[in-house]
Design an enzyme around this catalytic site. Structure first.
Site, short mmCIF file in Angstrom:
data_model
loop_
_atom_site.label_atom_id
_atom_site.label_comp_id
_atom_site.label_asym_id
_atom_site.label_seq_id
_atom_site.Cartn_x
_atom_site.Cartn_y
_atom_site.Cartn_z
N PHE A 219 -20.06 5.89 3.74
CA PHE A 219 -20.44 7.41 4.09
C PHE A 219 -20.40 8.35 3.16
CE2 PHE A 219 -15.96 7.64 4.57
CZ PHE A 219 -15.71 8.74 4.17
N LYS B 71 -29.24 -0.86 5.07
CA LYS B 71 -28.70 -0.27 5.97
C LYS B 71 -27.90 0.86 5.63
CE LYS B 71 -25.00 -0.78 8.19
NZ LYS B 71 -24.62 0.63 8.68
N GLU C 32 -24.03 4.72 9.12
CA GLU C 32 -24.63 5.16 10.50
C GLU C 32 -24.05 6.96 10.54
OE1 GLU C 32 -22.34 2.67 10.01
OE2 GLU C 32 -20.56 2.80 11.13
N ARG C 33 -23.06 7.17 9.65
CA ARG C 33 -22.61 8.37 9.60
C ARG C 33 -23.37 9.37 9.00
NH1 ARG C 33 -16.00 7.34 9.29
NH2 ARG C 33 -16.85 5.47 7.75
N SER D 288 -15.32 -0.30 2.71
CA SER D 288 -13.90 -0.72 2.65
C SER D 288 -13.60 -1.93 2.64
CB SER D 288 -13.22 -0.14 4.16
OG SER D 288 -14.08 -0.78 5.19
N CYS E 162 -14.26 6.62 -4.01
CA CYS E 162 -13.62 5.39 -4.34
C CYS E 162 -12.99 5.73 -5.97
CB CYS E 162 -14.42 4.36 -4.33
SG CYS E 162 -15.80 4.32 -5.69
P1 NAD Z 1 -16.92 1.27 5.76
O1 NAD Z 1 -16.67 -0.12 5.28
O2 NAD Z 1 -16.28 1.75 7.06
O3 NAD Z 1 -18.42 1.31 5.88
C1 NAD Z 1 -19.35 0.74 5.08
C2 NAD Z 1 -20.38 0.12 5.86
O4 NAD Z 1 -20.03 -1.11 6.46
C3 NAD Z 1 -21.04 0.90 6.78
O5 NAD Z 1 -22.41 0.68 6.64
C4 NAD Z 1 -20.41 0.24 8.04
O6 NAD Z 1 -21.50 0.33 9.17
C5 NAD Z 1 -20.33 -1.12 8.07
N1 NAD Z 1 -18.99 -1.51 8.58
C6 NAD Z 1 -17.82 -0.70 8.98
N2 NAD Z 1 -16.76 -1.37 9.25
C7 NAD Z 1 -17.38 -2.72 9.35
C8 NAD Z 1 -16.73 -3.78 9.80
N3 NAD Z 1 -15.41 -3.95 10.16
N4 NAD Z 1 -17.69 -4.88 9.85
C9 NAD Z 1 -18.88 -5.08 9.13
N5 NAD Z 1 -19.44 -3.75 8.76
C10 NAD Z 1 -18.80 -2.71 8.83
O7 NAD Z 1 -16.60 2.23 4.62
P2 NAD Z 1 -16.62 3.73 4.53
O8 NAD Z 1 -15.47 4.31 5.53
O9 NAD Z 1 -18.01 4.30 4.99
O10 NAD Z 1 -16.41 4.13 3.12
C11 NAD Z 1 -15.20 4.32 2.46
C12 NAD Z 1 -15.00 3.10 1.83
O11 NAD Z 1 -15.66 2.96 0.89
C13 NAD Z 1 -13.36 3.36 1.08
O12 NAD Z 1 -12.50 2.19 1.34
C14 NAD Z 1 -13.92 3.46 -0.56
O13 NAD Z 1 -12.99 3.31 -1.42
C15 NAD Z 1 -15.22 2.51 -0.52
N6 NAD Z 1 -15.92 2.86 -1.62
C16 NAD Z 1 -15.93 2.09 -2.61
C17 NAD Z 1 -16.70 2.29 -3.68
C18 NAD Z 1 -16.80 1.37 -4.81
O14 NAD Z 1 -17.89 1.35 -5.72
N7 NAD Z 1 -15.82 0.47 -4.91
C19 NAD Z 1 -17.83 3.40 -3.53
C20 NAD Z 1 -17.52 4.25 -2.50
C21 NAD Z 1 -16.81 3.99 -1.49
#
Ligand code: NAD
Length: 519
Positions: free
Chosen positions: A172, A196, A199-200, A249, A304
């Site tokens: 997100f 994909k 969703e937020r 994450s 991140c």
């Molecule tokens: P998230 O993992 O909650 O969601 C990311 C995607 O995964 C979404 O599309 C979501 O629908 C899906 N998802 C969420 N939970 C899931 C699960 N349990 N099983 C399968 N799919 C799932 O992440 P977020 O809250 O949207 O983003 C924040 C996180 O992203 C932070 O940890 C941040 O550090 C990380 N991030 C990393 C980078 C990088 O390049 N290293 C860049 C941006 C964000």
């Protein structure tokens, strides 16, 4: 046409195309070149984080909708991969111009759904746009290698070829930049793409899809589905999907890496972080304090690469009070308000989580020098705001240090010397980014060599590489072998074919079968 008028018209057209006309706008799916209503009965609300108002809904796509999307990718692949590379390049050259033309409108949409300030949202689009510009160098990036005359009349050369259908799963926090790390790089290499978005914050991806269609991308080359776990599982399991790009994450990223890899797919997974800023006492104090504050609290810490952990070395410990004074001056407000430095967190539960991590720090013995939990924003009382927060005297065993907070919270540790600081950094499991602030070249060199972190800044607080390089997080921040964008991105989205050919003069006929291994 005046620029503003053009933006307004484009916005209205895109809004009509992307959303149904019900009271609460419903996000559409993008399947085979059509923006279509989902037939699902499962919808998730999209909130404006500054007001908590429901501003739209996003569908959990049905199994048959997801299948239709991936089949569209499959069907489009032969013609798209066979399209001349110059024509693919032309589409992305037009695309980068369309993104530039619509940058402010995209930013407005990001601020509405994600909460970050308008200026920061423009940066979000801009950093994604740079990847699209980079993708336009595909004619150089996809060059293979050749070696002539390996033996008499024999040459060997390689082609970089697309894989087939590739998929992207986005987080997100960068609604434009991160999807733009994914589908443009995949598609310009000749793959078709199933996206994909989070969703937020689905709006920016839908807008970007419309612009790509306007740039001339054929139907089916990009398809978009929405959803959560079922959509993620679908992508991990669907046989024809060859590669998955994930950013988000650790919980989701480790899962997707394992499940996708088990199914024989390439997976690149960029995940969470705990980025340390090591402050040496010889650093330029003014610059360092400003950079620390900007990098810790900008985007409300939802980056991140946020510099969420400061390690003050030696006499630099005395700079804490000034750090607090600077952080206090930041203005917390709705992202669309002039002068806002940081906006709200993405959701109520994100705010709750951040507040409870602050509380855990207090309980475990840290000193709360600045507490942003009770910040009030006039006119936005229901927003998910947390103000800049600083926890000092933090030690590596505390929960607020071990967990990624992903909010406007700076945790401060102390070290007596550089070696001790390096030890702290290298004992943390994450390896996304780090920075050292110093005026001593030897100190900087030692740090860049010994810090076991994928991206190191020297007097640069958020060292996210430009797209001619790649995003190179390491250790617990990354799973996979090949990174996002840059040459690495092209390697991820292509496979090598090696051709060895022999063209003999007519009189050099092979007279007997060769039954031994050629040497
Ligand atoms: P998230 O993992 O909650 O969601 C990311 C995607 O995964 C979404 O599309 C979501 O629908 C899906 N998802 C969420 N939970 C899931 C699960 N349990 N099983 C399968 N799919 C799932 O992440 P977020 O809250 O949207 O983003 C924040 C996180 O992203 C932070 O940890 C941040 O550090 C990380 N991030 C990393 C980078 C990088 O390049 N290293 C860049 C941006 C964000």
């Amino acid at each position: 046409m005046m620029r503003l008028e053009r933006i307004v018209r484009a916005s209205a057209r895109i809004h009509r195309a992307n959303y149904s006309s019900s009271a609460v706008p419903k996000t559409k799916l993008f399947i085979n070149g059509q923006f279509v209503d989902s037939e699902t009965s499962d919808w998730i609300d999209i909130h404006n984080p500054a007001t908590s108002e429901v501003i739209g809904q996003v569908p959990l796509a049905t199994q048959s909708e997801m299948e239709a999307a991936v089949k569209s990718c499959e069907q489009a692949f032969p013609a798209w991969s066979d399209t001349s590379i110059l024509n693919r390049q032309q589409i992305f050259l037009r695309y980068q111009q369309l993104i530039k033309d619509n940058l402010k409108e995209l930013a407005r949409l990001i601020t509405l759904e994600q909460g970050k300030t308008l200026a920061d949202a423009e940066g979000d689009v801009f950093r994604g746009l740079q990847v699209v510009e980079h993708a336009c160098s595909v004619t150089s990036l996809m060059l293979g290698e050749t070696l002539p005359s390996l033996t008499k009349d024999m040459d060997t050369y390689t082609f970089r070829l697309p894989l087939g259908v590739c998929a992207g799963i986005a987080p997100f926090n960068f609604p434009a930049m991160i999807p733009l790390w994914m589908f443009p790089m995949g598609m310009v290499c000749g793959n078709t793409y199933l996206m994909k978005p989070s969703e937020r914050v689905p709006g920016a991806t839908m807008f970007l899809a419309r612009l790509l269609q306007d740039a001339g991308a054929p139907d089916g080359t990009l398809n978009i589905i929405h959803g959560q776990h079922a959509a993620v599982n679908f992508i991990c399991d669907y046989p024809s999907i060859r590669a998955i790009s994930f950013v988000g994450s650790n919980q989701a990223g480790e899962y997707i890496y394992e499940r996708g890899s088990r199914n024989g797919k390439r997976v690149q997974s960029n995940m969470g972080a705990k980025n340390h800023g090591v402050v040496m006492p010889d650093a330029n104090k003014e610059n360092t304090l400003n950079q620390l504050v900007g990098a810790a609290f900008g985007a409300a810490g939802q980056r991140c690469m946020a510099l969420s952990t400061a390690v003050l070395v030696g006499e630099a410990k005395k700079w804490l009070p000034e750090l607090v004074e600077r952080a206090k001056k930041l203005r917390v407000n709705s992202g669309d308000q002039p002068g806002a430095d940081l906006g709200p967190l993405i959701s109520k539960s994100a705010k709750q989580r951040v507040c409870s991590l602050i509380e855990s720090g207090v309980k475990e013995g840290a000193t709360l020098l600045l507490d942003g939990r009770n910040v009030k924003v006039k006119g936005y009382e229901n927003g998910n705001f947390v103000g800049p927060t600083i926890l000092a005297n933090v030690t590596p065993d505390m929960t607020c240090y071990k967990e990624e907070i992903f909010g406007p919270v700076l945790v401060v540790l102390e070290a007596d010397n550089l070696d001790e600081a390096i030890n702290i950094v290298n004992n943390n499991p994450y390896g996304n980014g780090t920075a050292i602030f110093t005026t001593n070249g030897a100190t900087a060199r030692k740090y860049t060599h010994l810090a076991d972190v994928g991206q190191v800044g020297v007097n640069v607080p958020i060292p996210v590489p430009l797209p001619m390089f790649s995003f190179t997080g390491s250790r617990a921040s990354f799973r996979g072998d090949t990174n996002f964008y840059g040459k690495q991105g092209v390697y991820f989205y292509t496979q090598l074919k090696t051709v060895t050919s022999q063209w003999k003069e007519e009189d050099a006929t092979v007279t007997s079968p060769a039954v031994v291994m050629p040497t």
